[in-house]
Write a protein that holds these residues in place. Structure first.
Motif, PDB file in Angstrom:
ATOM      1  N   GLU A 235       0.823  -1.205   0.000  1.00 37.22           N
ATOM      2  CA  GLU A 235       0.000   0.000   0.000  1.00 37.22           C
ATOM      3  C   GLU A 235       0.861   1.261   0.000  1.00 37.22           C
ATOM      4  O   GLU A 235       0.528   2.246  -0.668  1.00 37.22           O
ATOM      5  CB  GLU A 235      -0.944   0.012   1.197  1.00 37.22           C
ATOM      6  N   ALA A 236       1.969   1.247   0.738  1.00 39.77           N
ATOM      7  CA  ALA A 236       2.861   2.411   0.731  1.00 39.77           C
ATOM      8  C   ALA A 236       3.363   2.684  -0.684  1.00 39.77           C
ATOM      9  O   ALA A 236       3.431   3.845  -1.123  1.00 39.77           O
ATOM     10  CB  ALA A 236       4.027   2.188   1.683  1.00 39.77           C
ATOM     11  N   THR A 239       0.544   4.299  -2.722  1.00 41.69           N
ATOM     12  CA  THR A 239       0.365   5.708  -2.387  1.00 41.69           C
ATOM     13  C   THR A 239       1.446   6.559  -3.050  1.00 41.69           C
ATOM     14  O   THR A 239       1.170   7.633  -3.596  1.00 41.69           O
ATOM     15  CB  THR A 239       0.391   5.901  -0.863  1.00 41.69           C
ATOM     16  N   GLU A 240       2.678   6.071  -3.017  1.00 39.89           N
ATOM     17  CA  GLU A 240       3.783   6.786  -3.667  1.00 39.89           C
ATOM     18  C   GLU A 240       3.543   6.912  -5.165  1.00 39.89           C
ATOM     19  O   GLU A 240       3.760   7.983  -5.755  1.00 39.89           O
ATOM     20  CB  GLU A 240       5.095   6.035  -3.414  1.00 39.89           C
ATOM     21  N   SER A 291      -1.241  13.139   5.257  1.00 40.45           N
ATOM     22  CA  SER A 291      -2.560  12.518   5.304  1.00 40.45           C
ATOM     23  C   SER A 291      -3.567  13.332   4.498  1.00 40.45           C
ATOM     24  O   SER A 291      -4.429  12.768   3.805  1.00 40.45           O
ATOM     25  CB  SER A 291      -3.027  12.379   6.755  1.00 40.45           C
ATOM     26  N   TYR A 294      -3.034  12.673   0.858  1.00 40.74           N
ATOM     27  CA  TYR A 294      -3.572  11.339   0.556  1.00 40.74           C
ATOM     28  C   TYR A 294      -5.084  11.405   0.330  1.00 40.74           C
ATOM     29  O   TYR A 294      -5.619  10.763  -0.579  1.00 40.74           O
ATOM     30  CB  TYR A 294      -3.248  10.402   1.712  1.00 40.74           C
ATOM     31  N   ALA A 366       8.488   4.271  -0.681  1.00 44.88           N
ATOM     32  CA  ALA A 366       7.708   5.521  -0.709  1.00 44.88           C
ATOM     33  C   ALA A 366       8.564   6.664  -0.190  1.00 44.88           C
ATOM     34  O   ALA A 366       8.298   7.229   0.875  1.00 44.88           O
ATOM     35  CB  ALA A 366       6.444   5.366   0.129  1.00 44.88           C
ATOM     36  N   SER A 369       6.114   9.879   0.064  1.00 43.58           N
ATOM     37  CA  SER A 369       4.810   9.799   0.745  1.00 43.58           C
ATOM     38  C   SER A 369       4.823   8.936   2.001  1.00 43.58           C
ATOM     39  O   SER A 369       3.769   8.673   2.573  1.00 43.58           O
ATOM     40  CB  SER A 369       3.760   9.250  -0.224  1.00 43.58           C
ATOM     41  N   SER A 373       0.237   6.352   5.121  1.00 46.80           N
ATOM     42  CA  SER A 373      -0.546   5.408   4.335  1.00 46.80           C
ATOM     43  C   SER A 373      -1.460   4.713   5.331  1.00 46.80           C
ATOM     44  O   SER A 373      -1.167   4.654   6.533  1.00 46.80           O
ATOM     45  CB  SER A 373       0.331   4.405   3.574  1.00 46.80           C
ATOM     46  N   GLU A 374      -2.571   4.196   4.854  1.00 44.76           N
ATOM     47  CA  GLU A 374      -3.583   3.704   5.789  1.00 44.76           C
ATOM     48  C   GLU A 374      -3.108   2.514   6.599  1.00 44.76           C
ATOM     49  O   GLU A 374      -3.413   2.413   7.795  1.00 44.76           O
ATOM     50  CB  GLU A 374      -4.862   3.352   5.031  1.00 44.76           C
ATOM     51  N   PRO A 413      -4.437   4.572  -4.954  1.00 44.35           N
ATOM     52  CA  PRO A 413      -3.512   4.894  -3.864  1.00 44.35           C
ATOM     53  C   PRO A 413      -3.771   4.141  -2.574  1.00 44.35           C
ATOM     54  O   PRO A 413      -2.913   4.120  -1.685  1.00 44.35           O
ATOM     55  CB  PRO A 413      -3.754   6.396  -3.645  1.00 44.35           C
ATOM     56  N   ALA A 414      -4.947   3.512  -2.440  1.00 50.01           N
ATOM     57  CA  ALA A 414      -5.327   2.878  -1.170  1.00 50.01           C
ATOM     58  C   ALA A 414      -5.348   1.365  -1.229  1.00 50.01           C
ATOM     59  O   ALA A 414      -4.986   0.696  -0.246  1.00 50.01           O
ATOM     60  CB  ALA A 414      -6.703   3.392  -0.732  1.00 50.01           C
TER      61      ALA A 414
END
Length: 470
Positions: A235-236, A239-240, A291, A294, A366, A369, A373-374, A413-414
């Motif tokens: 996930e990271a 997001t990046e 955040s 994001y 990442a 970012s 991340s979540e 991204p998630a």
């Protein structure tokens, strides 16, 4: 997720008692004047009937063509902590692309146990749940101990304010609640539209009650069977990827307020030093700014807004309010998000050294970012959480359900595309629809995906294998 396929503990199957017919009452809103509301009472703890009940809030838009009504379509808009009641009442199905769904289905939104208008509601003191002074990437034993102590105290506060519901808010329990809703609706089978976290909840339901599924869309797929450290890294990286794609667009587009600027360098400088936020009345931290960014990345249509928000945060009169107002830490659902997250995604870390190894990998995949991340928010925030997890990740294949449509994006991204592939592989007869555009979920970002989802929900026929929305 907004976050974010589910695993089941090997518990015996429980018979769901018959529920009384729902008592619908008008609850019209300006966007939805035909909305009506009801509630369903469910056991708080199905292994201990003496524990009492919880009340689930429901909202429905009756089918506009009753003569050709197919049945009930349940919606979960994500989270964990999102409100299906609010989604239905306030225009979630208002677009013309949903006309067929509105004709053929009673559209039913519900608030899962502990969430929004369902009771008892997960309740936490925001000031205790989130402290900007606590390092979520601890580098020393003292910082690690401070993180654990903070999370423990936050969880104890939530437990004191919420009561036993805090330990019963896992997705397995919520999936059995869906079965109680089906019985109360009087439907032999339900159709399901789940996005982000709603894919986990839907997949759990399908694995437990495949015979009661008519059709199911899982869009923005969460693969709950994935090892947590692997999910964190994947996930990271996703997001990046989204941040880098935004930066590339922004630099080259006159539509972006930072057109012609080295956006990644600008972003790195901004989050490293922080920026004043009038919404907070103080300098926002890098975590808070990250955040907020994001939050904008979830929708491709919000990229111009993100450019303006970043420009304002680093301008001549800096104000990062536009970013901090959408930062997850200040969301009204953050308590439920954390509590349910800790039930389903407990911290995997055995100590500081273990955490730092994973943190190093996050920063490697990442480099821009990494601050937010979540899944890092879940796992760092659940370290020290005092309530045991009832539903940690583990495999849970789906057998015996009709064909299910799983939707994943190459630039989500998630929820990375690998998660959608993993979830689809665990569901017999499923079909994966891949979208190559930006943003979180096809429902919110892809006209092509929306059209395919609507067509499938009405007909029950999935797109052909290998279908791509580009």
């Amino acid at each position: 997720m907004k976050l974010v396929a589910a695993a089941l503990l090997l518990l015996p199957l429980l018979t769901v008692p018959a529920s009384p017919a729902l008592q619908w009452t008008p609850c019209a809103t300006r966007p939805e004047p035909t909305a009506r509301c009801a509630h369903v009472d469910v056991p708080l703890d199905r292994t201990r009937p003496e524990a009492g009940t919880a009340r689930l809030a429901l909202a429905e838009l009756p089918a506009t063509d009753p003569a050709h009504r197919i049945g009930s379509l349940l919606i979960n808009p994500g989270g964990p902590g999102g409100s299906g009641v609010g989604y239905v009442q306030f225009g979630g199905f208002s677009g013309p692309e949903f006309a067929q769904l509105r004709q053929h289905f009673d559209l039913v939104g519900f608030d899962p146990r502990g969430v929004w208008f369902s009771t008892p509601k997960i309740t936490c003191d925001p000031a205790k749940l989130y402290d900007p002074a606590v390092n979520r990437y601890p580098a020393t034993e003292a910082e690690y101990a401070a993180l654990l102590a903070h999370n423990r105290a936050a969880g104890e506060d939530c437990l004191a304010k919420t009561g036993p519901m805090l330990g019963q808010a896992d997705t397995q329990s919520a999936a059995e609640d869906v079965e109680s809703i089906r019985v109360a609706l009087g439907e032999p089978k339900i159709s399901w539209l789940g996005v982000s976290y709603g894919t986990e909840l839907g997949a759990v339901y399908a694995s437990k009650h495949p015979d009661h599924v008519r059709a199911m869309v899982l869009d923005g797929a969460v693969d709950h069977a994935r090892p947590l450290r692997q999910a964190i890294i994947e996930e990271a990286a996703a997001t990046e990827d989204s941040l880098v794609r935004f930066a590339s667009w922004c630099e080259g587009s006159a539509e972006c307020a930072l057109h012609g600027v080295d956006v990644l360098r600008y972003y790195d400088d901004l989050v490293a030093r922080g920026a004043y936020s009038s919404a907070l009345g103080r300098t926002a931290t890098g975590d808070e700014l990250s955040s907020g960014v994001y939050g904008f990345l979830a929708s491709r249509s919000q990229w111009p807004d993100l450019g303006r928000a970043l420009a304002a945060a680093g301008g001549d009169h800096p104000d990062s309010a536009a970013l901090t107002q959408v930062a997850s830490f200040f969301s009204p659902i953050y308590g439920a998000y954390r509590a349910i997250g800790c039930q389903d995604f407990p911290s995997p870390f055995t100590g500081l050294a273990d955490l730092r190894v994973t943190a190093g990998l996050v920063r490697a995949v990442a480099p821009h970012s990494w601050r937010y991340s979540e899944f890092w928010d879940f796992t760092s925030g659940c370290a020290g959480w005092p309530v045991p997890a009832k539903n940690p990740p583990q495999p849970s294949p789906v057998h015996g359900a009709p064909p299910i449509l799983v939707v994943g994006g190459t630039h989500d991204p998630a929820t990375p595309l690998a998660w959608a592939r993993g979830l689809a592989d665990s569901i017999d007869g499923s079909v994966l629809l891949t979208r190559t555009d930006d943003g979180h979920t096809g429902l919110d970002n892809s006209p092509c995906a929306r059209a395919e989802e609507v067509k499938y929900l009405v007909s029950g026929i999935t797109p052909g294998p290998g279908k791509v929305c580009s």
